[in-house]
Motif scaffolding. Structure first.
Motif, PDB file in Angstrom:
ATOM      1  N   ALA A  40       0.836  -1.252  -0.015  1.00 58.97           N
ATOM      2  CA  ALA A  40       0.136  -0.044   0.039  1.00 58.97           C
ATOM      3  C   ALA A  40       0.999   1.225  -0.052  1.00 58.97           C
ATOM      4  CB  ALA A  40      -1.084  -0.015   1.224  1.00 58.97           C
TER       5      ALA A  40
ATOM      6  N   PRO B 171     -11.866  -0.980  -6.789  1.00 55.17           N
ATOM      7  CA  PRO B 171     -13.086  -1.020  -7.421  1.00 55.17           C
ATOM      8  C   PRO B 171     -13.772   0.265  -7.587  1.00 55.17           C
ATOM      9  CG  PRO B 171     -12.819  -2.490  -5.668  1.00 55.17           C
ATOM     10  CD  PRO B 171     -11.805  -1.809  -5.622  1.00 55.17           C
ATOM     11  N   PHE B 172     -12.956   1.355  -7.143  1.00 50.56           N
ATOM     12  CA  PHE B 172     -13.522   2.820  -7.322  1.00 50.56           C
ATOM     13  C   PHE B 172     -12.910   3.447  -8.470  1.00 50.56           C
ATOM     14  CE2 PHE B 172     -13.548   1.290  -3.023  1.00 50.56           C
ATOM     15  CZ  PHE B 172     -14.969   1.011  -2.623  1.00 50.56           C
TER      16      PHE B 172
ATOM     17  N   ASP C 294      -7.138  -1.539   8.660  1.00 52.39           N
ATOM     18  CA  ASP C 294      -6.369  -1.902   7.741  1.00 52.39           C
ATOM     19  C   ASP C 294      -7.167  -1.978   6.484  1.00 52.39           C
ATOM     20  OD1 ASP C 294      -4.133  -2.623   6.325  1.00 52.39           O
ATOM     21  OD2 ASP C 294      -3.950  -4.704   6.985  1.00 52.39           O
TER      22      ASP C 294
ATOM     23  N   PRO D 217      -8.822  -1.191  -0.153  1.00 51.72           N
ATOM     24  CA  PRO D 217     -10.132  -0.741  -1.055  1.00 51.72           C
ATOM     25  C   PRO D 217     -10.755  -1.759  -1.859  1.00 51.72           C
ATOM     26  CG  PRO D 217      -8.018   0.650  -1.095  1.00 51.72           C
ATOM     27  CD  PRO D 217      -7.617  -0.732  -0.427  1.00 51.72           C
ATOM     28  N   GLY D 218      -9.955  -2.901  -1.833  1.00 53.78           N
ATOM     29  CA  GLY D 218     -10.744  -4.034  -2.672  1.00 53.78           C
ATOM     30  C   GLY D 218     -11.515  -5.152  -2.047  1.00 53.78           C
TER      31      GLY D 218
ATOM     32  N   LEU E  24     -13.673  -3.981   1.071  1.00 57.60           N
ATOM     33  CA  LEU E  24     -14.376  -3.420   2.023  1.00 57.60           C
ATOM     34  C   LEU E  24     -15.734  -3.999   2.230  1.00 57.60           C
ATOM     35  CD1 LEU E  24     -13.740   0.344   0.885  1.00 57.60           C
ATOM     36  CD2 LEU E  24     -12.514  -1.034   2.586  1.00 57.60           C
TER      37      LEU E  24
ATOM     38  N   GLN F  89      -3.782   1.458  10.358  1.00 57.05           N
ATOM     39  CA  GLN F  89      -2.351   1.088   9.511  1.00 57.05           C
ATOM     40  C   GLN F  89      -2.268   2.376   8.397  1.00 57.05           C
ATOM     41  OE1 GLN F  89       0.381   0.697   7.717  1.00 57.05           O
ATOM     42  NE2 GLN F  89       0.223  -1.178   8.733  1.00 57.05           N
TER      43      GLN F  89
ATOM     44  N   ARG G  36      -2.503   2.240   4.422  1.00 57.01           N
ATOM     45  CA  ARG G  36      -4.050   2.262   3.788  1.00 57.01           C
ATOM     46  C   ARG G  36      -4.603   3.841   3.496  1.00 57.01           C
ATOM     47  NH1 ARG G  36      -4.355  -2.607   1.080  1.00 57.01           N
ATOM     48  NH2 ARG G  36      -4.387  -4.200   2.596  1.00 57.01           N
TER      49      ARG G  36
ATOM     50  N   GLN H 234      -2.497 -14.356  10.832  1.00 53.85           N
ATOM     51  CA  GLN H 234      -1.031 -14.554  10.733  1.00 53.85           C
ATOM     52  C   GLN H 234      -0.578 -15.654  11.339  1.00 53.85           C
ATOM     53  OE1 GLN H 234       1.808 -11.156  10.583  1.00 53.85           O
ATOM     54  NE2 GLN H 234       0.161  -9.845  11.013  1.00 53.85           N
TER      55      GLN H 234
ATOM     56  N   ARG I  58      -7.581  -8.604  10.154  1.00 53.60           N
ATOM     57  CA  ARG I  58      -8.332  -9.256   9.163  1.00 53.60           C
ATOM     58  C   ARG I  58      -9.367 -10.352   9.845  1.00 53.60           C
ATOM     59  NH1 ARG I  58      -3.304 -10.595   5.518  1.00 53.60           N
ATOM     60  NH2 ARG I  58      -2.163  -9.917   7.392  1.00 53.60           N
TER      61      ARG I  58
END
Lengths: 295, 295
Positions: free
Chosen positions: A105, A117-118, B13, B16-17, B19, B61, B64, B236, B260
């Motif tokens: 990132a 996706p945006f 964290d 964008p892919g 959400l 984080q 991001r 992890q 996550r």
């Protein structure tokens, strides 16, 4: 570099308390943050305009932009754009380092951006980015991959120019190579193998402080094809004359970076900020170029 | 912690892919960056709302947010504010590390801000900030000073949770203590001595991965009064049950962070994103709290 006969990198490290007068003159926004952002931007533009001719790149210290909060990234991007307009490469001095997805990132942010996706989010478009390798190869590799995808490069912190560098980077190891920074240098050499160009230089370089020239010989032994970014000249005590080992692979083997010694040159000069910066940049350019031709 | 009977830190964290649907629903700005910023903000708020009751803090984080470019800092600040509104502490997972003046600028940005000729620039107001110590004590001390001035704390990377941590952090040294990360731990203990509170814990803590529990015993020997931030639980591979040594100084000795495994809990559940996150956060909270009471 050969076109401009220069290895000089203008370090842009704007302290809001020590800007050129052109900064305060530009600051008329209603909020402190707005005024500081205007002042930093005007200062950086003037500094670039004064010094560009002697330089090949700017190095942007991201901390000074982060402190501008919500205005930080736009000022940073504007300064980068202004430098590109003057024909300069852009080095994002970010010193980021994190686990794989986070490193990815950061690399997207600083280099070529990322598809989401945006839509596509643009990155800063830096040509080189500094990376902190403490967390290991998997913290550096995402930057190398992203840099290769966008024709950029990575500069890994190997042996930095600050006094504290001795604390961990210089620790002596139980097995050779003998010190932590030398082990990092081995990683730099390995990561750079697949990115070696016709010049003989690779796309994975190293930050090696100019303050301890004895390290440069050893650093060059361990990283034969790495471009060295050499901070510490001037305000931190390093001298251009001691940098010869950096140029062993050729004149492009070393990037000499100076920040305060250029921006603050007017404090030891009768010239104004721009004139003094231009003169100091030209002095450093000529010294480094002459040295690199003799190596 | 005792009020909430929790040591759980919600790691934020946002990829964008990946959400939550609430993100895409909020995204109607004209530009990709605008849409991504709206989506990330809506996702983070919903994630906080779902999990807050089980948590004591969020860990943001920064990578991001940086990838959102000019929108990044305002989304970051909005998320921090939203977390504070839910009674949560804010950990800026920045992993910054630089020479003294730059470290000071980063600390100003992330903690209490800085006075300038243009007025006071507000910082993010984080309660804790992660710091990379590779460059030595002088890269960490500006953060400790700034944190003390604003009632905050510092978390130094000591032994991280990623596979690459073995590359440099685990290197064996010629003299004891035997490994690089143990030498960093000694610095953490030294820097924290002047910042020890009535609780027995200091304001200089350590990031110690939950993925290698055998290191926790040794880390606690070396840093008796440091709060440990323990990443690596869940995605992890780390397990709450293995974290007992962190709690030796008391229930506040360890902060268990999960990202996550909470945000993506709905992928292994029939509940929606919020319900699954709430359940997973509550499960982790209860497991850590019970463990800490038994130590």
């Amino acid at each position: 570099m050969s076109e401009r006969e220069s290895q000089l990198v203008l370090g842009i490290d704007p302290d809001p308390g020590a800007l050129w007068p052109v900064g305060a003159e530009a600051a008329d926004a209603p909020s402190p943050r707005g005024r500081a952002a205007q002042a930093v931007l005007a200062h950086c533009r003037a500094l670039i305009d004064a010094s560009a001719e002697a330089c090949v790149a700017v190095k942007l210290q991201l901390a000074r932009f982060e402190v501008l909060g919500t205005s930080g990234w736009s000022v940073l991007a504007d300064v980068a754009e202004h430098a590109r307009g003057r024909g300069l490469l852009v080095i994002a001095d970010a010193k980021r380092g994190d686990i794989d997805v986070s490193a990815g990132a950061y690399a997207s942010a600083l280099l070529g951006g990322v598809d989401t996706p945006f839509g596509h989010l643009d990155g800063l478009g830096a040509d080189l980015v500094t990376v902190n390798p403490l967390m290991g190869a998997d913290a550096v590799e995402p930057f190398v991959r992203a840099a290769r995808a966008s024709g950029a490069g990575v500069l890994v912190l190997v042996r930095t120019s600050n006094p504290g560098a001795a604390d961990f980077e210089d620790l002596e190891l139980a097995a050779p190579p003998a010190r932590v920074w030398e082990r990092i240098a081995v990683l730099v050499d390995e990561l750079g193998r697949e990115g070696r160009g016709d010049s003989g230089l690779s796309d994975v370089g190293a930050v090696v402080g100019a303050t301890l020239p004895e390290h440069l010989v050893r650093a060059r032994e361990l990283m034969g094809s790495a471009t060295f970014l050499l901070p510490g000249v001037g305000a931190q005590g390093g001298r251009v004359e001691d940098l010869a080992p950096a140029f062993a692979p050729g004149p492009a083997g070393g990037l000499v970076t100076a920040s305060r010694s250029i921006a603050d040159a007017h404090r030891k000069s009768d010239a104004g900020p721009a004139g003094a910066a231009r003169a100091e940049a030209e002095r450093l350019r000529a010294a480094a170029w002459e040295l690199s031709r003799r190596v």
